[in-house]
Write a protein that holds these residues in place. Structure first.
Motif, short mmCIF file in Angstrom:
data_model
loop_
_atom_site.label_atom_id
_atom_site.label_comp_id
_atom_site.label_asym_id
_atom_site.label_seq_id
_atom_site.Cartn_x
_atom_site.Cartn_y
_atom_site.Cartn_z
N ILE A 55 -4.94 25.34 -11.27
CA ILE A 55 -4.30 24.03 -11.24
C ILE A 55 -3.63 23.77 -9.89
N LEU A 56 -3.15 24.82 -9.25
CA LEU A 56 -2.51 24.65 -7.96
C LEU A 56 -3.51 24.19 -6.91
N ASP A 57 -4.70 24.77 -6.93
CA ASP A 57 -5.74 24.34 -6.00
C ASP A 57 -6.23 22.93 -6.33
N ILE A 58 -6.32 22.64 -7.63
CA ILE A 58 -6.74 21.29 -8.04
C ILE A 58 -5.72 20.26 -7.57
N TYR A 59 -4.46 20.56 -7.78
CA TYR A 59 -3.40 19.63 -7.36
C TYR A 59 -3.47 19.38 -5.85
N ARG A 60 -3.67 20.43 -5.08
CA ARG A 60 -3.69 20.29 -3.62
C ARG A 60 -5.03 19.77 -3.09
N SER A 61 -6.03 19.65 -3.97
CA SER A 61 -7.35 19.19 -3.52
C SER A 61 -7.36 17.70 -3.22
N SER A 62 -6.36 16.97 -3.66
CA SER A 62 -6.26 15.55 -3.36
C SER A 62 -5.18 15.31 -2.31
N TYR A 63 -5.44 14.38 -1.41
CA TYR A 63 -4.42 14.01 -0.43
C TYR A 63 -3.17 13.45 -1.10
N LEU A 64 -3.25 13.12 -2.38
CA LEU A 64 -2.12 12.55 -3.10
C LEU A 64 -0.93 13.50 -3.14
N HIS A 65 -1.19 14.81 -3.12
CA HIS A 65 -0.09 15.76 -3.22
C HIS A 65 0.83 15.70 -2.01
N HIS B 13 1.96 12.89 -0.72
CA HIS B 13 2.70 11.62 -0.71
C HIS B 13 3.70 11.48 -1.84
N TYR B 14 3.87 12.54 -2.62
CA TYR B 14 4.96 12.55 -3.60
C TYR B 14 5.49 13.96 -3.70
N ARG B 15 6.78 14.11 -3.52
CA ARG B 15 7.41 15.41 -3.58
C ARG B 15 8.21 15.52 -4.87
N PRO B 16 7.73 16.31 -5.81
CA PRO B 16 8.54 16.52 -7.02
C PRO B 16 9.80 17.30 -6.68
N LYS C 14 1.77 9.85 -10.26
CA LYS C 14 0.93 10.01 -11.45
C LYS C 14 0.09 11.28 -11.35
N TRP C 15 -0.44 11.52 -10.18
CA TRP C 15 -1.26 12.73 -9.97
C TRP C 15 -0.44 13.99 -10.26
N TRP C 16 0.78 14.03 -9.76
CA TRP C 16 1.66 15.17 -10.01
C TRP C 16 1.88 15.36 -11.51
N HIS C 17 2.19 14.28 -12.23
CA HIS C 17 2.48 14.39 -13.65
C HIS C 17 1.23 14.79 -14.45
N CYS C 18 0.07 14.30 -14.03
CA CYS C 18 -1.17 14.70 -14.71
C CYS C 18 -1.42 16.19 -14.55
N CYS C 19 -1.23 16.71 -13.35
CA CYS C 19 -1.45 18.14 -13.11
C CYS C 19 -0.39 18.98 -13.80
N PRO D 49 0.81 -1.23 0.00
CA PRO D 49 0.00 0.00 0.00
C PRO D 49 0.84 1.27 0.00
N GLU D 50 1.98 1.26 0.70
CA GLU D 50 2.81 2.46 0.76
C GLU D 50 3.44 2.77 -0.59
N VAL D 51 3.96 1.74 -1.25
CA VAL D 51 4.58 1.95 -2.56
C VAL D 51 3.53 2.35 -3.59
N PHE D 52 2.37 1.70 -3.53
CA PHE D 52 1.31 2.00 -4.49
C PHE D 52 0.81 3.43 -4.32
N LEU D 53 0.65 3.86 -3.08
CA LEU D 53 0.23 5.24 -2.80
C LEU D 53 1.22 6.24 -3.39
N LYS D 54 2.50 5.98 -3.20
CA LYS D 54 3.51 6.89 -3.72
C LYS D 54 3.44 6.96 -5.25
N GLU D 55 3.26 5.79 -5.90
CA GLU D 55 3.25 5.79 -7.37
C GLU D 55 1.99 6.44 -7.95
#
Length: 338
Positions: A301-311, A313-316, A286-291, A276-282
């Motif tokens: 787009i900045l608000d959209i990106y931050r609207s998911s908890y996914l932002h 769990h991955y630090r570009p 994907k969410w980062w690259h889509c945005c 689950p940890e690795v899958f969440l990160k991946e």
């Protein structure tokens, strides 16, 4: 010749333009205990004459009277390979001098890995361009297969014992590598080496250019089958969103994209197909690259990106994030002034 440790396997079809450079790059390797198995798949140009011009006992040539396709040529080579490992080579690429040495050392010290690849650098119009990397760990790579191939095909080394038992499938011929990785993934572990060992040549005669439409449709079918290994049921709209994410579309509906990626995380958490940890990160990656790709939303787009908890769990990379941030501010200001 004693039994070689390595079989370098190179299919050729009308490859005369770059063939000398490809062959020379293998013959000049620092690691020398290999056979160089070349499968000519019905070439109509001077490829065979060029191959036969070499007087090197390590070179073996198999000839097909008719073109049978890359998967068939690779399986011919695999069936005839004598080495403990099989190293892929394409007839228009260049292997760096220490490529075989690095790959063999890695496989000898990682007995659980059945297939490994490396980073590569592009050659375009005769000039070296950008470097391309893949993810490295087994789980990361098998999660990557939900969207696309996880190896640069001509960079790989494979254990002969594994691929002789599980050769290339002969369907989906214009995406045979993606198909192969999804089929063999359950039989062995994967890895990538974070080192440039090959120069990959881009040119208009490549299959990826000539058969782009068929390659895309085949990849969509392979992706759908592999997706079913984690998701039992999905509708046509969800599948299309998944394909668009994989194909890095601009114009994505990011709200639906977010819902789908979070849905995949929930399913994997329930089924425990991947960590689950690795899958969440991946999925967060994907969410980062889509945005990042879909900047048509402007400052929003900045608000959209931050609207998911996914932002969370991955630090570009900081530079890339700042570029993304500032570019959208500039676009927003320009839009207001218009």
């Amino acid at each position: 010749m004693n039994k070689p440790r390595i079989t370098v396997l190179m299919p050729v079809y009308n490859g005369e333009m770059y063939l000398h450079a490809a062959i020379d790059s293998i013959l000049k390797q620092t690691f020398q205990n290999f056979e160089f198995l070349i499968v000519d798949d019905g070439s109509k140009d001077r490829s065979i004459d060029l191959i036969l011009s070499y007087n090197d006992s390590r070179i073996s040539l198999l000839q097909n009277e008719q073109n049978r396709g890359t998967a068939h040529a690779l399986n011919q080579g695999i069936a005839n390979a004598k080495g403990d490992y099989i190293i892929r080579m394409d007839c228009d690429d260049i292997s760096l001098p220490d490529r075989i040495e690095h790959l063999v050392k890695f496989m000898d010290s990682h007995h659980d890995i059945g297939i490994a690849g490396s980073a590569m650098r592009l050659i375009k119009n005769g000039k070296l361009k950008n470097t391309r990397f893949q993810l490295k760990s087994d789980e990361e790579l098998k999660i990557t297969l939900l969207f696309n191939t996880c190896f640069f095909h001509p960079t790989v080394i494979m254990r002969s014992s594994i691929v002789k038992d599980h050769p290339y499938p002969d369907n989906f011929i214009y995406a045979q590598d993606y198909n192969f990785w999804t089929q063999i993934a359950i039989h062995t572990k994967f890895a990538n080496i974070d080192k440039i060992l090959l120069y990959f040549r881009e040119h208009p005669a490549q299959i990826s250019h000539k058969k782009a439409v068929l390659q895309k449709s085949n990849a969509r079918l392979i992706r759908k089958f592999y997706l079913q290994s984690i998701v039992d049921d999905f509708n046509d709209e969800e599948l299309e969103i998944h394909h668009q994410i994989a194909e890095t579309h601009t114009g994505l509906d990011l709200e639906k994209t977010k819902v789908w990626l979070e849905h995949l995380i929930d399913i994997n958490r329930q089924k425990q197909v991947f960590s689950p940890e690795v899958f969440l990160k991946e999925m967060s990656r994907k969410w980062w690259h889509c945005c990042k790709k879909n900047t048509q939303y402007g400052k929003e787009i900045l608000d959209i990106y931050r609207s998911s908890y996914l932002h969370l769990h991955y630090r570009p990379e900081k530079f890339k994030y700042l570029k993304f941030y500032s570019r959208n501010l500039v676009r927003h200001r320009k839009k207001k002034s218009d």
